[in-house]
Design an enzyme around this catalytic site. Structure first.
Site, PDB file in Angstrom:
ATOM      1  N   GLY A 242      79.153 -34.414  19.860  1.00  0.00           N
ATOM      2  CA  GLY A 242      79.972 -33.499  20.442  1.00  0.00           C
ATOM      3  C   GLY A 242      81.253 -33.805  21.133  1.00  0.00           C
ATOM      4  O   GLY A 242      81.989 -34.960  20.274  1.00  0.00           O
ATOM      5  N   SER A 243      81.688 -33.121  21.669  1.00  0.00           N
ATOM      6  CA  SER A 243      83.485 -32.952  21.629  1.00  0.00           C
ATOM      7  C   SER A 243      83.854 -34.226  22.790  1.00  0.00           C
ATOM      8  O   SER A 243      82.896 -34.806  23.549  1.00  0.00           O
ATOM      9  CB  SER A 243      84.176 -31.958  22.812  1.00  0.00           C
ATOM     10  OG  SER A 243      83.076 -31.805  23.874  1.00  0.00           O
ATOM     11  N   GLY A 247      82.022 -36.220  25.941  1.00  0.00           N
ATOM     12  CA  GLY A 247      81.443 -37.284  25.402  1.00  0.00           C
ATOM     13  C   GLY A 247      82.181 -38.136  26.189  1.00  0.00           C
ATOM     14  O   GLY A 247      81.523 -39.655  26.961  1.00  0.00           O
ATOM     15  N   GLU A 264      80.309 -40.167  19.157  1.00  0.00           N
ATOM     16  CA  GLU A 264      79.879 -39.567  17.806  1.00  0.00           C
ATOM     17  C   GLU A 264      81.035 -38.462  18.064  1.00  0.00           C
ATOM     18  O   GLU A 264      80.721 -36.940  18.499  1.00  0.00           O
ATOM     19  CB  GLU A 264      79.159 -39.226  16.761  1.00  0.00           C
ATOM     20  CG  GLU A 264      78.240 -40.588  16.994  1.00  0.00           C
ATOM     21  CD  GLU A 264      79.632 -41.626  15.546  1.00  0.00           C
ATOM     22  OE1 GLU A 264      80.005 -40.919  15.427  1.00  0.00           O
ATOM     23  OE2 GLU A 264      78.549 -42.550  15.163  1.00  0.00           O
ATOM     24  N   CYS A 298      83.134 -33.527  12.001  1.00  0.00           N
ATOM     25  CA  CYS A 298      83.671 -34.409  12.575  1.00  0.00           C
ATOM     26  C   CYS A 298      83.631 -35.374  11.658  1.00  0.00           C
ATOM     27  O   CYS A 298      85.486 -35.327  11.918  1.00  0.00           O
ATOM     28  CB  CYS A 298      82.389 -34.474  12.843  1.00  0.00           C
ATOM     29  SG  CYS A 298      81.191 -35.718  12.436  1.00  0.00           S
TER      30      CYS A 298
END
Length: 508
Positions: A242-243, A247, A264, A298
């Site tokens: 995620g963001s 994160g 990630e 991403c």
């Protein structure tokens, strides 16, 4: 069409005021609230899903903890057999599941099918890996001693996934965790719950046929459920996609209880184009990398760093290509770019476009909404920037590609690395020295570095992940399996003596 698709995937559908009132009725709790899934292409509600309550979450984790006690004792090749059967079931349902990914997330059908293929591929990888969970043997300095290391299952793990790859990232984690002997709890994005339910149904059926229960578990909800997971000491590992902002919170919370995390997070992926690059190759790679999934990967290509001698020609070629991108219904053949996920994503893109103008950017192509296609459709956008401004150093999850100019490979690499993120990177060059410079210790600082291919579309055989604000985690191939296990060093004394390490003498 929607109701038939859901039922083909085993999701019970009823008419309840939405296109299909599919409801997730297992372990949801009596006080559960509805969550509506929307089609980003049309803006219409697809279905309602009942969210998991806190009480139901506690029950789900307790089930995973209990199941772990028996699942970890099953031989790893036997665990691999379950994953093999899961992969085969995904093969059988690849088309309807891929269509559901497209319907709920908005990526074009070819990409939806490709995402399911990633799931199949990682299952195949994990089956072979189930016979290769190797440990090392070491020579002891003490006579009559043998040393080796082995790997043990870690425990029930938490998997929190993002909307842009609603099923593939789960599979990267789940297939490896399963053969490692872990059970798991999956929280999908609240924007894409239906795809998760469909996959969970498949996993449930395979588990039942295999005679096991509680290996694969699903909880549906928002940040409150995610917080329960990150706080939960019963989950020794949280894998979060995620963001960067979220994160950081996950990392801090899990670290506070001395747990592990696989992160990630953001990507701001750059492509260097040298003066000797094959521009035909570069344009094709840049096009897919920047436009694929409407810029919501991403690994999306977001920055082009081109040599002054080729930048104008490269921009002209990209403008022509961008102007001919078919935008529309992602389920229709021939469409190459579908919608953004929701209205907020569109607003974020429009804000970035205006900021780019204020920072000296020149809009070469795009920059607008496409209202005739639907509320969430935008034009892929190409922006020539005078330098790498603060905006360019941020990740905007949209099809915006910034182009900057440099005079040398060293200048290009310095600019490339001068952003907070470090996921994927690429260079297009026919010069061996430039390619090797990019891949050297002083080259790209990303977890993925490519030569003459783009930043997007990683294979499952390599470990996937990045550095800096990308989080440092690794998933999928190579030795990423080690993240789902605990290492143990063993020493066996097969002599009748008791020599101490480092030659220490203690007493007589």
């Amino acid at each position: 069409m929607t109701k038939a698709l859901l039922e083909k995937l085993g999701i019970r559908a009823t008419n309840s005021g939405t296109s299909a009132g599919a409801q997730w009725l297992e372990n949801v709790g009596t006080e559960a609230k509805n969550l509506t899934s929307y089609n980003p292409a049309s803006g219409e509600a697809i279905a309602q899903v009942i969210q998991t309550t806190e009480a139901a979450y506690q029950q789900t984790v307790a089930t995973a903890v209990q199941s772990f006690q028996t699942w970890r004792m099953m031989p790893a090749p036997k665990r691999g057999e379950l994953v093999r059967q899961l992969g085969n079931a995904l093969r059988d349902l690849k088309e309807p599941l891929g269509e559901l990914v497209t319907l709920e997330m908005g990526k074009i059908k070819a990409e939806g099918m490709g995402e399911v293929q990633e799931m199949i591929d990682i299952c195949d990888f994990a089956v072979g890996l189930s016979r290769q969970l190797y440990g090392l043997s070491m020579h002891s300095e003490r006579p009559g001693h043998r040393m080796y290391e082995q790997w043990h299952p870690l425990g029930p793990i938490g998997i929190i996934t993002a909307f842009n790859f609603p099923v593939a990232v789960w599979a990267w984690n789940a297939a490896l965790a399963a053969i490692c002997g872990d059970t798991m709890i999956w929280k999908p994005s609240e924007l894409t719950p239906l795809t998760a339910i469909a996959v969970q149904r498949i996993a449930n059926q395979i588990s039942a046929d295999f005679g096991v229960d509680g290996v694969f578990n699903l909880v549906v909800g928002g940040g409150d459920i995610g917080q329960l997971m990150t706080d939960d000491p019963r989950l020794p590992l949280i894998s979060f996609t995620g963001s960067v902002r979220t994160g950081r919170k996950v990392a801090e919370t899990v670290a506070h209880r001395l747990g592990r995390s696989i992160l990630e997070l953001g990507g701001n992926n750059g492509i260097i184009v040298t003066e000797d690059a094959n521009l035909d190759l570069a344009v094709r790679a840049i096009l897919f990398g920047s436009v694929g999934t409407a810029g919501q990967r991403c690994t999306t290509s977001r920055r082009i760093i081109a040599h002054r001698s080729v930048v104008d020609e490269l921009c002209n070629r990209l403008i022509k290509a961008y102007q001919h991108i078919p935008i529309g219904d992602p389920l229709q053949a021939g469409t190459l770019m579908g919608p953004l996920i929701n209205e907020q994503a569109v607003k974020n893109m429009m804000v970035a476009v205006e900021r780019a103008k204020s920072e000296g950017g020149q809009i070469l192509c795009g920059g607008n909404r496409v209202p005739e296609k639907g509320a969430n459709f935008v034009q892929p956008t190409l922006i020539r920037m005078p330098q790498q401004t603060s905006l360019v150093c941020e990740e905007t999850f949209a099809p915006i590609l910034y182009v900057m100019t440099v005079d040398s490979v060293d200048e290009a690499i310095a600019m490339h690395n001068d952003v907070p993120q470090g996921l994927s990177s690429a260079i297009f060059t026919t010069n061996l020295m430039s390619a090797e410079r990019f891949l050297s210790h002083a080259g790209s600082d990303c977890g993925i570095a490519n030569v003459n291919i783009g930043t997007s579309g990683a294979e499952i055989g390599g470990a996937f992940g990045g550095e800096k604000e990308t989080g440092g985690g690794r998933e999928s191939g190579s030795d990423a399996w080690k993240g789902y296990m605990r290492r143990q060093t063993n020493t066996i004394n097969w002599s009748s003596q008791l020599p101490l390490a480092q030659g220490i003498q203690f007493g007589d």
